[in-house]
Design an enzyme around this catalytic site. Structure first.
Site, short mmCIF file in Angstrom:
data_model
loop_
_atom_site.label_atom_id
_atom_site.label_comp_id
_atom_site.label_asym_id
_atom_site.label_seq_id
_atom_site.Cartn_x
_atom_site.Cartn_y
_atom_site.Cartn_z
N HIS A 159 0.80 -1.22 0.00
CA HIS A 159 0.00 0.00 0.00
C HIS A 159 0.84 1.27 0.00
O HIS A 159 0.31 2.36 -0.21
CB HIS A 159 -0.96 0.02 1.20
CG HIS A 159 -2.01 -1.05 1.13
ND1 HIS A 159 -2.91 -1.13 0.09
CD2 HIS A 159 -2.28 -2.08 1.96
CE1 HIS A 159 -3.71 -2.17 0.30
NE2 HIS A 159 -3.34 -2.77 1.41
N ASP A 195 -2.70 -10.22 -2.89
CA ASP A 195 -3.32 -9.82 -1.62
C ASP A 195 -4.79 -9.48 -1.88
O ASP A 195 -5.16 -9.09 -3.00
CB ASP A 195 -2.57 -8.59 -1.08
CG ASP A 195 -3.01 -8.17 0.31
OD1 ASP A 195 -2.28 -8.46 1.26
OD2 ASP A 195 -4.10 -7.55 0.43
N HIS A 197 -6.37 -6.94 -0.96
CA HIS A 197 -6.53 -5.51 -1.20
C HIS A 197 -5.69 -5.07 -2.40
O HIS A 197 -4.62 -5.63 -2.65
CB HIS A 197 -6.09 -4.72 0.04
CG HIS A 197 -6.83 -5.06 1.27
ND1 HIS A 197 -6.40 -6.05 2.15
CD2 HIS A 197 -7.99 -4.58 1.80
CE1 HIS A 197 -7.26 -6.14 3.16
NE2 HIS A 197 -8.23 -5.27 2.98
N ASP A 284 -4.89 -12.66 2.85
CA ASP A 284 -6.17 -12.17 3.37
C ASP A 284 -7.31 -12.45 2.40
O ASP A 284 -8.43 -12.00 2.60
CB ASP A 284 -6.11 -10.68 3.76
CG ASP A 284 -5.31 -9.83 2.81
OD1 ASP A 284 -5.16 -8.62 3.10
OD2 ASP A 284 -4.84 -10.34 1.77
N1 LIG Z 1 -12.04 -2.42 9.15
C1 LIG Z 1 -10.74 -2.77 8.60
C2 LIG Z 1 -10.13 -1.60 7.87
C3 LIG Z 1 -8.73 -1.98 7.39
N2 LIG Z 1 -8.07 -0.90 6.68
C4 LIG Z 1 -6.69 -1.19 6.26
C5 LIG Z 1 -6.54 -2.52 5.59
C6 LIG Z 1 -5.08 -2.74 5.19
C7 LIG Z 1 -4.84 -4.11 4.57
C8 LIG Z 1 -3.41 -4.35 4.29
S1 LIG Z 1 -3.04 -5.84 3.36
MG LIG Z 2 -4.03 -7.63 -4.57
ZN LIG Z 3 -4.54 -6.95 2.26
#
Ligand SMILES: NCCCNCCCCCS
Ligand SMILES: [Mg+2]
Ligand SMILES: [Zn+2]
Length: 343
Positions: A159, A195, A197, A284
């Site tokens: 990120h 990932d 995200h 995740d």
């Molecule tokens: N309610 C959860 C909010 C999470 N916000 C950040 C997520 C970062 C993931 C990194 S792989």
């Molecule tokens: Mg990804």
């Molecule tokens: Zn993630």
């Protein structure tokens, strides 16, 4: 497969994460790395090495010197103002405001971040530096002839932008590795982010470049973090147009669907003909993950690892997310074992 790990990850030990209007115990916690390490040992995946020190050079090939300097002094400057808690950004340049670096630490925290869930305290700097060294040591192993290496990075990195922290990330380990490959004469590098995200930082860092192909499969940013990047119409810009690919999925996506996106990504990588592959590995995507909404099973990570091996490329895995700590060891190491041929 060899693993690189640093005990210094535990210097990243913040006690707070802003979530749901509360300061909760952080999801991105030391036990994540310790659980993966235990599984690496339990499965005799291979040799475990501590990182070499690469200094700030390779980091500043990706991150701006002022951002790096900010991270180094942030906690000291925050404490110097007598703040009672951990350093948390709370003010940003909204639409119509000015993007300049303020003197005050509250202003600088906002200038150098894009989200408020990532607290900073003592040791964050040391842990982030060690995490980049872990990634660079894995890259060196592959450059010296290993087919693949596992950089057991903590904190994660995908990120982080050139001058922004957030999403539990400070230095973009996958981007630092890709740039190191480029600086060592590897003409083209592909980064595949699996990932849950979107790898917003990785995309942003290489968005106008054709020498590093960035691909990410992730949850729909209309519904989840990072919210403001990661849509399928983001294709790259200028010389980089056509060298960014986002593949977005809805809640409840199982491997049978997700793997179709993986196939699209693998075909794009094969067409690109890179000299090396960096996999930003978050698990995740797991069905039990507390902050995500895909439905991959532990067995799917063996399949994923095997598919990645079939690309036939020198490969560095950088550990990213994964917050079901009971399952993170099996899931992450399954990818490596699948790559190594375990079915
Ligand atoms: N309610 C959860 C909010 C999470 N916000 C950040 C997520 C970062 C993931 C990194 S792989
Ligand atoms: Mg990804
Ligand atoms: Zn993630």
């Amino acid at each position: 497969m060899k693993t690189v790990f640093s005990p210094l990850h535990s210097r990243r030990h913040v006690q707070t994460e802003l979530d749901g209007g509360l300061l909760i115990a952080p999801h991105e916690k030391p036990s994540r790395a310790e659980t993966i390490l235990a599984r690496v040992k339990d499965q005799a995946l291979g040799e475990i090495l501590e990182p070499e020190e690469f200094g700030l050079g390779p980091i500043t090939r990706v991150h701006t010197p002022d951002y790096v300097a900010f991270l180094e002094t942030c906690w000291r400057d925050w404490q110097a103002e007598g703040k009672p808690g951990e350093a948390i950004p709370a003010v940003w340049a909204g639409r119509g405001m000015r993007h300049r670096v303020p003197k005050d630490i509250d202003g600088r925290l906002g200038y150098y971040s894009f989200a408020a869930e990532t607290s900073i305290s003592d040791g964050t700097w040391e842990a982030a530096r060690a995490s980049a060294n872990v990634a660079l040591t894995a890259q060196k192993l592959v450059a010296q002839g290993e087919r693949a290496a596992f950089a057991l990075c903590r904190p994660p990195g995908h990120h982080a932008h050139a001058d922004l922290f957030g999403g539990y990330c400070f230095f973009n380990n996958a981007a630092v590795v890709a740039q190191a490959f480029r600086d060592q004469g590897y003409g083209k590098v592909a980064i595949l982010d699996v990932d849950f995200h979107h790898g917003n930082g990785t995309q942003a860092i290489f968005y106008n470049r054709a020498d590093v192909l960035t691909i990410s499969l992730h949850g729909d940013p209309d519904l989840v973090f990072p919210h403001f990047l990661g849509f399928e119409d983001e294709l790259g810009e200028g010389p980089g147009e056509g060298y960014n690919l986002n593949i977005v999925y809805p809640p409840g996506t199982p491997y049978s669907t997700w793997s179709q996106g993986l196939e699209t990504a693998c075909r794009r990588i094969e067409a690109f003909k890179p000299d090396a592959l960096v996999v930003a590995l978050g698990v995740d995507t797991f069905e039990g993950d507390p902050i995500s909404f895909f439905k991959l099973t532990s067995a799917d990570y063996l399949t994923l690892g095997n598919r990645l091996q079939q690309l036939g490329l020198p490969t560095v895995f950088t550990m990213e997310g994964g917050y079901d700590v009971d399952a993170i060891g099996v899931n992450a190491v399954n990818v490596m074992q699948g790559f190594d041929g375990k079915s």
